[in-house]
Design a protein around this motif. Structure first.
Motif, PDB file in Angstrom:
ATOM      1  N   GLY B  72       0.826  -1.208   0.000  1.00  0.00           N
ATOM      2  CA  GLY B  72       0.000   0.000   0.000  1.00  0.00           C
ATOM      3  C   GLY B  72       0.856   1.252   0.000  1.00  0.00           C
ATOM      4  O   GLY B  72       0.613   2.197  -0.759  1.00  0.00           O
ATOM      5  N   SER B  73       1.888   1.247   0.840  1.00  0.00           N
ATOM      6  CA  SER B  73       2.779   2.415   0.902  1.00  0.00           C
ATOM      7  C   SER B  73       3.538   2.598  -0.398  1.00  0.00           C
ATOM      8  O   SER B  73       3.751   3.728  -0.848  1.00  0.00           O
ATOM      9  N   VAL B  74       3.955   1.484  -1.001  1.00  0.00           N
ATOM     10  CA  VAL B  74       4.660   1.578  -2.281  1.00  0.00           C
ATOM     11  C   VAL B  74       3.736   2.194  -3.329  1.00  0.00           C
ATOM     12  O   VAL B  74       4.149   3.039  -4.124  1.00  0.00           O
ATOM     13  N   GLY B 117      13.458  -6.832   0.249  1.00  0.00           N
ATOM     14  CA  GLY B 117      14.128  -8.104   0.004  1.00  0.00           C
ATOM     15  C   GLY B 117      15.443  -8.194   0.750  1.00  0.00           C
ATOM     16  O   GLY B 117      15.791  -9.228   1.321  1.00  0.00           O
ATOM     17  N   ALA B 118      16.176  -7.074   0.773  1.00  0.00           N
ATOM     18  CA  ALA B 118      17.466  -7.070   1.465  1.00  0.00           C
ATOM     19  C   ALA B 118      17.265  -7.281   2.964  1.00  0.00           C
ATOM     20  O   ALA B 118      17.996  -8.043   3.597  1.00  0.00           O
ATOM     21  N   LEU B 119      16.250  -6.619   3.528  1.00  0.00           N
ATOM     22  CA  LEU B 119      15.989  -6.795   4.958  1.00  0.00           C
ATOM     23  C   LEU B 119      15.663  -8.252   5.274  1.00  0.00           C
ATOM     24  O   LEU B 119      16.118  -8.812   6.269  1.00  0.00           O
ATOM     25  N   VAL B 120      14.868  -8.867   4.406  1.00  0.00           N
ATOM     26  CA  VAL B 120      14.447 -10.245   4.659  1.00  0.00           C
ATOM     27  C   VAL B 120      15.603 -11.218   4.419  1.00  0.00           C
ATOM     28  O   VAL B 120      15.933 -12.037   5.281  1.00  0.00           O
ATOM     29  N   ALA B 121      16.213 -11.122   3.242  1.00  0.00           N
ATOM     30  CA  ALA B 121      17.171 -12.154   2.854  1.00  0.00           C
ATOM     31  C   ALA B 121      18.581 -11.894   3.369  1.00  0.00           C
ATOM     32  O   ALA B 121      19.291 -12.827   3.739  1.00  0.00           O
ATOM     33  N   ALA B 122      18.996 -10.634   3.419  1.00  0.00           N
ATOM     34  CA  ALA B 122      20.375 -10.367   3.823  1.00  0.00           C
ATOM     35  C   ALA B 122      20.482 -10.130   5.330  1.00  0.00           C
ATOM     36  O   ALA B 122      21.328 -10.711   5.998  1.00  0.00           O
ATOM     37  N   VAL B 123      19.601  -9.281   5.866  1.00  0.00           N
ATOM     38  CA  VAL B 123      19.669  -9.011   7.302  1.00  0.00           C
ATOM     39  C   VAL B 123      18.995 -10.129   8.099  1.00  0.00           C
ATOM     40  O   VAL B 123      19.335 -10.380   9.246  1.00  0.00           O
ATOM     41  N   GLY B 124      18.030 -10.792   7.469  1.00  0.00           N
ATOM     42  CA  GLY B 124      17.391 -11.914   8.137  1.00  0.00           C
ATOM     43  C   GLY B 124      16.273 -11.521   9.085  1.00  0.00           C
ATOM     44  O   GLY B 124      16.031 -12.188  10.086  1.00  0.00           O
ATOM     45  N   ILE B 125      15.578 -10.424   8.786  1.00  0.00           N
ATOM     46  CA  ILE B 125      14.439 -10.004   9.609  1.00  0.00           C
ATOM     47  C   ILE B 125      13.193 -10.741   9.126  1.00  0.00           C
ATOM     48  O   ILE B 125      13.042 -10.984   7.932  1.00  0.00           O
ATOM     49  N   GLN B 126      12.328 -11.096  10.071  1.00  0.00           N
ATOM     50  CA  GLN B 126      11.096 -11.784   9.671  1.00  0.00           C
ATOM     51  C   GLN B 126      10.308 -10.890   8.719  1.00  0.00           C
ATOM     52  O   GLN B 126      10.145  -9.704   8.970  1.00  0.00           O
ATOM     53  N   PRO B 127       9.802 -11.480   7.604  1.00  0.00           N
ATOM     54  CA  PRO B 127       9.163 -10.693   6.550  1.00  0.00           C
ATOM     55  C   PRO B 127       8.068  -9.751   7.068  1.00  0.00           C
ATOM     56  O   PRO B 127       7.986  -8.608   6.643  1.00  0.00           O
ATOM     57  N   ILE B 128       7.248 -10.231   7.980  1.00  0.00           N
ATOM     58  CA  ILE B 128       6.115  -9.417   8.419  1.00  0.00           C
ATOM     59  C   ILE B 128       6.618  -8.141   9.091  1.00  0.00           C
ATOM     60  O   ILE B 128       6.056  -7.065   8.915  1.00  0.00           O
ATOM     61  N   ILE B 129       7.725  -8.243   9.820  1.00  0.00           N
ATOM     62  CA  ILE B 129       8.287  -7.076  10.500  1.00  0.00           C
ATOM     63  C   ILE B 129       9.098  -6.224   9.520  1.00  0.00           C
ATOM     64  O   ILE B 129       9.010  -4.998   9.513  1.00  0.00           O
ATOM     65  N   ALA B 130       9.863  -6.904   8.667  1.00  0.00           N
ATOM     66  CA  ALA B 130      10.712  -6.178   7.712  1.00  0.00           C
ATOM     67  C   ALA B 130       9.870  -5.276   6.824  1.00  0.00           C
ATOM     68  O   ALA B 130      10.210  -4.117   6.589  1.00  0.00           O
ATOM     69  N   THR B 131       8.733  -5.795   6.346  1.00  0.00           N
ATOM     70  CA  THR B 131       7.924  -4.997   5.437  1.00  0.00           C
ATOM     71  C   THR B 131       7.034  -4.020   6.199  1.00  0.00           C
ATOM     72  O   THR B 131       6.540  -3.055   5.635  1.00  0.00           O
ATOM     73  N   LEU B 132       6.851  -4.286   7.495  1.00  0.00           N
ATOM     74  CA  LEU B 132       6.096  -3.343   8.329  1.00  0.00           C
ATOM     75  C   LEU B 132       6.820  -2.001   8.395  1.00  0.00           C
ATOM     76  O   LEU B 132       6.195  -0.939   8.422  1.00  0.00           O
ATOM     77  N   ILE B 133       8.155  -2.060   8.387  1.00  0.00           N
ATOM     78  CA  ILE B 133       8.940  -0.824   8.469  1.00  0.00           C
ATOM     79  C   ILE B 133       8.593   0.109   7.311  1.00  0.00           C
ATOM     80  O   ILE B 133       8.277   1.280   7.508  1.00  0.00           O
ATOM     81  N   LEU B 134       8.613  -0.468   6.092  1.00  0.00           N
ATOM     82  CA  LEU B 134       8.304   0.358   4.929  1.00  0.00           C
ATOM     83  C   LEU B 134       6.830   0.734   4.907  1.00  0.00           C
ATOM     84  O   LEU B 134       6.452   1.805   4.443  1.00  0.00           O
ATOM     85  N   MET B 135       6.004  -0.154   5.449  1.00  0.00           N
ATOM     86  CA  MET B 135       4.571   0.145   5.500  1.00  0.00           C
ATOM     87  C   MET B 135       4.337   1.418   6.316  1.00  0.00           C
ATOM     88  O   MET B 135       3.556   2.286   5.948  1.00  0.00           O
ATOM     89  N   VAL B 136       5.020   1.505   7.447  1.00  0.00           N
ATOM     90  CA  VAL B 136       4.846   2.656   8.334  1.00  0.00           C
ATOM     91  C   VAL B 136       5.523   3.892   7.733  1.00  0.00           C
ATOM     92  O   VAL B 136       4.903   4.948   7.572  1.00  0.00           O
ATOM     93  N   ALA B 137       6.803   3.738   7.377  1.00  0.00           N
ATOM     94  CA  ALA B 137       7.580   4.902   6.943  1.00  0.00           C
ATOM     95  C   ALA B 137       7.192   5.345   5.537  1.00  0.00           C
ATOM     96  O   ALA B 137       7.243   6.531   5.222  1.00  0.00           O
ATOM     97  N   GLY B 138       6.793   4.367   4.683  1.00  0.00           N
ATOM     98  CA  GLY B 138       6.550   4.668   3.274  1.00  0.00           C
ATOM     99  C   GLY B 138       5.480   5.721   3.060  1.00  0.00           C
ATOM    100  O   GLY B 138       5.617   6.612   2.221  1.00  0.00           O
ATOM    101  N   ARG B 139       4.419   5.620   3.841  1.00  0.00           N
ATOM    102  CA  ARG B 139       3.359   6.597   3.681  1.00  0.00           C
ATOM    103  C   ARG B 139       3.845   7.996   4.082  1.00  0.00           C
ATOM    104  O   ARG B 139       3.439   9.003   3.499  1.00  0.00           O
ATOM    105  N   GLY B 140       4.726   8.030   5.070  1.00  0.00           N
ATOM    106  CA  GLY B 140       5.334   9.308   5.438  1.00  0.00           C
ATOM    107  C   GLY B 140       6.146   9.868   4.285  1.00  0.00           C
ATOM    108  O   GLY B 140       6.072  11.053   3.972  1.00  0.00           O
ATOM    109  N   VAL B 141       6.905   8.985   3.641  1.00  0.00           N
ATOM    110  CA  VAL B 141       7.710   9.410   2.488  1.00  0.00           C
ATOM    111  C   VAL B 141       6.799   9.967   1.401  1.00  0.00           C
ATOM    112  O   VAL B 141       7.066  11.026   0.821  1.00  0.00           O
TER     113      VAL B 141
END
Lengths: 508, 341, 340
Positions: B72-74, B117-141
């Motif tokens: 949605g944010s994207v 993808g980098a957060l999930v695959a390279a940093v190893g953050i759980q997808p639901i949390i990794a994409t939550l970051i952009l979900m929250v910040a993206g709308r601000g952007v």
């Protein structure tokens, strides 16, 4: 022996799954104070019978009486309350909980609804002491080895004050001294009048510990025998229903082909290769067509060594040469480019992909090495898959069947097929015969010998010394994450000789 | 009987039933006017494009065992970027410039997907949390890009991607169909689909089979980002403005629902693009139908909820077995019971 | 008789090459939670160093006041996540509860009937979702997503507008101030939230139900074979989460003396994020209520810092929350990974 009445009696048990009759009129009885082995190949119905007994499955026909009263279990809780406790093949405990909790969960001592942790820990420690185990009971279970987890599972089962104790493949992950320890416990429980149902693929163990045995084949009862009165060869015949001649062919074959392989060019040679915390630096050379056996106990570094050679883990010391050139294996793909293949010991978590079909599982590694842009044409896929289903006798011979529906032995063959179609020059196989039946085991051993004849080098990892001795040209012995000795597999070398090294850690 | 066991049977039946309802309730279900298709059906197809695109990307992400909450944010960001650049154009009707701007917006979306993808695959953050970051910040952007305003644009080439027609068909729908066809070709004509399902089944086993699991995982998030960006463009072109608050709001839930209705399990592994298409069309049609049959607006969500609950239960093999187990399944009555609600 | 003497970690962290490691490290179970605590303290003292009045006790006390709802919801969520599940419906249950409460109170229902009724309703919805998850094997994500639609659908169906609450009890609860110290006051809602946290922590640590929750999350198949009531536990955690969400809704309605169907939108994700920040593993089997408490505090502190910063608009607020969330999760990962 000769108790008048069995504590458990099952008659005419029938269990049907969609398309399969898993149990067909099976009788089974268990007397107090006996150790009774349940024998049969994979798919014979042993697991189903045990699950019926523990209430995981309901039966479609037949009767069960426990202590003289007719029972019908509708769930594990109920059967446990009736006095039937089980320790399964894969340790069925919650490894995220502490040792004490695993023993007492569901039965924790409480006061006013509050769990008495102190009392619980004390009781757990006492109970384990009875089994000669001294553990930190408040540590979480996953900090302990599989063998210890198994013992904890048994401690729990025993403490549930079982009249009937079911041990489903308890020894498959234990080393020799741990097995002895387990048997001691079993005998003690037997003296206390517990009826023990014991399942194991290791015939020697069955003969060592059991009083009586029941054989199943294809869901049918073959018979009940006194262990002492049934020779081992006859038992095997009853289990598989055919004579096993293949194994004899293999005897000494390794020694016959030795001269050839010793002179062949080395494919791979490691110098001081190692990884901190996993395996101490080691030297190892593998020639074309050579079968190298890795022997050692669980946790001795066997798997860790194999993983380094495949690039599954990265080495942090030493050098590796392939065809005389220095290489660094950063990933499995890199190893595959050099013609190295690796089949993991954890078939279910690191090997097969259960949801995918036999065909997809078999072509996976070849496809991965080609990259996603170059799919293998379907015709070619079918051709390759059919060829290997035939060659390895994968059953059922249906390439579109989901792999999770196959038995352990057939899953293992699918894994081997996955690597064979990549035409590797060095095949690393970690515990390919663990937990699979005698027939499939022999076939896999035969395959290794054939590969070797065809010039493929094989690194063969197994906990079973007999198997290592039968197949290998040379044997690497590991102990405490260190390669301690390299032995040519010549006349004088036998299991005792290797055991000695494993036990004492002789330096080479 | 085998057709009844197909997971897509019930969703397909409900979709057809809803369309039939619309056929009777709308005065124009489908007609040709000025050489274009008009009526409820073309409207549904046109309106479903953003959800279809987002759900398509979501399917691939879910196949690897992941999830993408940031779609949605994207969408909001991509719409904001496009509208900002178009509003700065001297001639907003220049086709070349608009195409270039669309390209820029999509590249931005791809980069956002790469971040996930980098957060999930390279940093190893759980997808639901990794994409939550952009979900929250993206709308601000997105809000930052539009400076908190709603940017209106008057660009007919831009509006075309949402409201235009090509060969009598709505362009937005054609774009979605194109994306679907491309994805099907990409996954089923190459080995990508197999490798995806393998990674979703077990990343460890896949790695040991020589598959570059990480690379494939990252790729799915990039694709998901790109498709969400495209959806955002269609959304903003439709309203001729960038609305960073409501663009793609809660679309992640509908998209996940569409994927699951389509028979792809959230744990990863096997995926079905055809199923996702049915799922997305079903959700869109449901929304239209609710209005068409005159359900009061305050009850629309409740109505949708009831259908969703029914669908989720129909997806459960255990439920079907328990309810229809011994009885012969009678699809006709079951459907009739659900439609007039 | 020989005794097998084993210390834990024979195969993992306590490898022969690194014998001294254990000495410096606390129990690995507590590492994520300690990492969160450390980072929380760093954040707090950064605030104290940069903003005037940040160090006053009221800042900490107000954290509980402003985040009472999130805290209560996160507690329920913690139970669900430890069993390996997830509950997306909590935000919608809040809106359903506030709308229903306001409507019933406006309709002249006695408050002491309304209160238990709405709590029961939340619990029932949770139980329903739990039953669907357990009996029909529907994935928790989907079952609770359907629950989300259902609860918000009910809320919108009741009333689409904000409804004021004029009930005396609600008013007085809303206005009641509890003086903790000179100049430090708090409200009924924060005290309720703290009580819920304490009870939940005790239940998880000291009751059979609590331990079963961990067992189910650790390995549900094993738990079943060990004779534990897996189905009952699963249904119970969703019931509990539904109850907590309803209680959160009641607290919300007390705080705002109103009910609105769009209340609590997106709160489910905040609650999940708070749990994860607090070291509760989404894969199940591991986590503590106090961890979730810390997670909520992190969330609250981020908001507080933004308030103290003052000149941030809505867009920057979102971006800063996102960035801090990102920094936090990455840092936590680095800390946890290094410890292993």
């Amino acid at each position: 022996m000769g108790e008048p009445s069995p504590v458990l009696e099952m008659t005419g048990i029938r269990k049907v799954f969609p398309g399969v009759v898993a149990l067909d009129g099976v009788d089974f009885r268990l007397f107090p104070g006996e150790i009774h082995a349940l024998m049969g190949e994979n798919g014979a119905g042993k697991s189903t019978l045990i699950k019926v007994l523990t209430g995981v499955y309901d039966i479609d026909g037949g009767d069960i009486t426990l202590g003289g009263a007719a029972v019908r279990f509708t769930g594990p809780l109920q059967s446990q309350k009736a006095g039937v406790s089980t320790v399964y093949q894969e340790v069925n405990l919650c490894t995220n909980l502490s040792v004490a909790e695993n023993i007492f969960i569901g039965r924790e001592p409480r006061r006013l609804g509050r769990i008495q942790w102190g009392l619980m820990r004390k009781r757990a420690a006492e109970l384990l002491a009875r089994l000669d185990l001294n553990l930190d009971v408040s540590a979480s279970l996953d900090t302990y080895s599989l063998a210890i987890q198994q013992m904890v599972a048994i401690a729990r089962a025993v403490d549930v004050s079982a009249r009937v104790l079911i041990l489903d493949e308890p020894t498959s992950s234990l080393d020799a001294s741990e097995v002895e320890q387990l048997f001691k416990v079993m005998r003690r429980l037997k003296e206390e009048g517990v009826a023990i149902l014991f399942v194991s693929h290791f015939l020697d163990q069955v003969y060592e510990v059991s009083d009586r045995l029941t054989v199943l084949r294809n869901g049918k009862l073959i018979g009940e025998y006194k262990t002492a009165e049934l020779p081992q060869v006859q038992l095997v015949e009853k289990m598989i229903g055919k004579e096993l001649a293949v194994l004899d062919d293999l005897e000494n074959k390794a020694q016959r082909t030795r001269a050839k392989t010793a002179e062949a060019a080395p494919i791979l040679s490691a110098t001081g290769l190692g990884r901190t915390g996993a395996i101490a630096p080691f030297d190892l050379t593998i020639n074309a067509g050579e079968v190298v056996g890795l022997a050692g106990l669980l946790g001795s570094g066997r798997t860790e060594l194999a993983r380094l050679l495949f690039g599954a883990d990265r080495a942090d010391s030493g050098t590796l040469q392939i065809d005389g050139k220095d290489v660094t294996l950063r990933s499995p793909q890199a190893a595959m480019k050099h013609g190295i293949a690796f089949s993991s010991e954890n078939r279910r978590t690191e090997g097969i992909l259960g949801e995918l079909t036999v065909r997809e599982n078999i072509i996976l590694a070849l496809q991965a090495s080609r990259g996603w842009t170059r799919p293998i044409p379907r015709r070619k896929q079918d051709e390759l898959v059919d060829k290997y289903i035939k060659a390895l006798q994968i059953r059922p011979a249906d390439p579109e069947r989901e792999v999770r529906m196959l038995s352990g032995g057939n899953q293992q063959k699918v894994l081997l097929a996955r690597w064979l179609i990549t035409e590797p020059r060095l095949l690393i196989i970690d515990e390919p015969t663990r937990g699979i039946d005698v027939g499939a085991k022999a076939e896999i051993q035969k395959l290794v010998a054939e590969l070797s004849d065809g010039g493929v080098a094989v690194l063969f990892v197994s906990a079973e010394l007999e198997e290592v001795l039968r197949l290998s040209h040379k044997i690497e012995v590991l102990r405490d994450r260190r390669l301690v000795e390299e032995l040519e597999n010549t006349e004088g070398v036998d299991a005792d000789r290797i055991m000695q090294t494993i036990a004492s850690g002789a330096t080479s | 009987m085998t057709i009844l066991k197909n997971r897509l049977f019930w969703p397909a039946v409900i979709l057809v039933a809803l369309l039939v309802v619309n056929m009777f309730t709308s005065n124009q279900f489908i007609t040709v006017r000025d050489g274009h298709l008009f009526g409820t059906l073309p409207d549904i197809l046109r309106g479903s494009a953003p959800l279809l695109l987002v759900a398509l990307g979501m399917t691939l992400v879910i196949a690897t065992g992941g999830i993408d909450l940031s779609v949605g944010s994207v969408m909001a960001i991509s719409g904001a970027v496009a509208c900002l650049l178009i509003s700065d154009l001297g001639n907003q009707n220049s086709v070349g410039s608009v195409l270039l701007i669309i390209g820029v917006a999509i590249v931005v979306s791809l980069v956002l997907g790469l971040w996930n993808g980098a957060l999930v695959a390279a940093v190893g953050i759980q997808p639901i949390i990794a994409t939550l970051i952009l979900m929250v910040a993206g709308r601000g952007v997105a809000q930052l890009i539009t400076d908190g305003q709603i940017i209106n644009v008057q660009s007919s080439p831009y509006a075309t991607i949402a409201t235009g027609f090509f060969l009598a068909m709505p362009v937005a729908f054609l774009i979605a169909v194109g994306a679907v066809v491309l994805t099907v070709l990409l996954t089923r004509r190459t080995a990508l689909g197999l490798l995806l399902e393998s990674v979703g089944g077990s990343p460890t086993a896949s790695r040991l089979a020589g598959i570059r699991s990480r690379r494939i995982t990252v790729m799915t998030y990039v694709v998901s980002g790109g498709l969400a960006g495209l959806a955002g463009l269609i959304y903003s072109a439709n309203i001729k403005s960038a609305d960073s608050i409501s663009a793609g709001n809660l679309i992640e839930l509908d998209a996940i629902l569409a994927v699951v209705i389509g028979g792809t399990a959230l744990i990863g592994g096997r995926f079905s693009i055809a199923g996702t298409v049915i799922g997305a069309l079903l959700i869109q049609t449901l929304g239209v139908t609710v209005v068409a049959v005159g359900v009061p607006s305050k009850a629309t969500l409740l109505f949708k909820a009831v259908i969703v609950v029914a669908l989720c239960l129909s997806q459960s093999a255990t439920f079907r077995q328990k309810v229809f187990g011994r009885i012969k399944p009678r699809p006709a009555t079951a459907v009739r019971a659900e439609v007039p609600a | 008789m020989t005794t097998v003497d084993m210390t834990p970690a024979t195969n993992k962290s306590n490898s022969p090459t690194n014998p001294r490691r254990r000495v410096y490290l606390p129990n690995t179970k507590y590492i994520p939670i300690l990492a969160t605590l450390t980072l929380l303290l760093i954040m707090y003292f950064t605030g104290v160093a940069n903003y005037r009045n940040f160090g006053q006790p009221s800042v900490v006390v107000n954290l509980f006041r402003d985040n009472a709802v999130l805290l209560v919801v996160a507690v329920g969520m913690t139970f669900v996540i430890i069993t390996g599940g997830i509950d997306l419906s909590v935000g919608a249950v809040i809106s359903m509860t506030t709308t229903l409460t306001a409507t019933l109170l406006a309709g002249g229902w006695p408050p002491l009937v309304v209160l238990p009724l709405v709590l029961l309703l939340g619990a029932l919805l949770g139980a329903g979702m739990g039953a669907v998850i357990h009996f029909f094997k529907v994935e928790p994500f989907i079952a609770t997503l359907a629950g989300l639609f259902l609860a918000r659908g009910i809320a919108l169906f009741i009333n689409q507008n904000s409804i004021p609450i004029r009930d005396k009890l609600w008013k007085s609860l809303s206005e009641y101030r509890i003086v903790l110290a000179d100049g430090v006051v708090t409200k009924v809602t924060s005290v309720t939230a703290v009580v819920v946290v304490l009870i939940a922590a005790a239940v998880l640590a000291w009751t059979r139900f609590g331990r079963n929750v961990y067992a189910v999350g650790g390995n549900a198949d094993s738990a079943l074979l060990m004779g534990l009531p897996v189905g009952r536990t699963k249904i119970a955690v969703y019931t509990l989460s539904g109850f907590c969400a309803a209680l959160g809704g009641v607290l919300f309605s007390i705080n705002s003396t109103s009910g609105w169907a769009l209340q609590g939108q997106g709160l489910e994700l905040d609650a999940i994020a708070a749990c994860v920040i607090g070291g509760v593993l989404l894969t199940g089997g591991s986590g503590y209520v106090f961890g979730s408490l810390l997670g909520v505090m992190v969330y609250g502190l981020i908001q507080t810092i933004i308030t103290f910063q003052g000149d941030l608009n809505a867009a920057w607020t979102r971006i800063i929350i996102g960035l801090l969330l990102f920094g936090f999760i990455v840092l936590q990962r680095v800390v946890t990974r290094r410890a292993k």
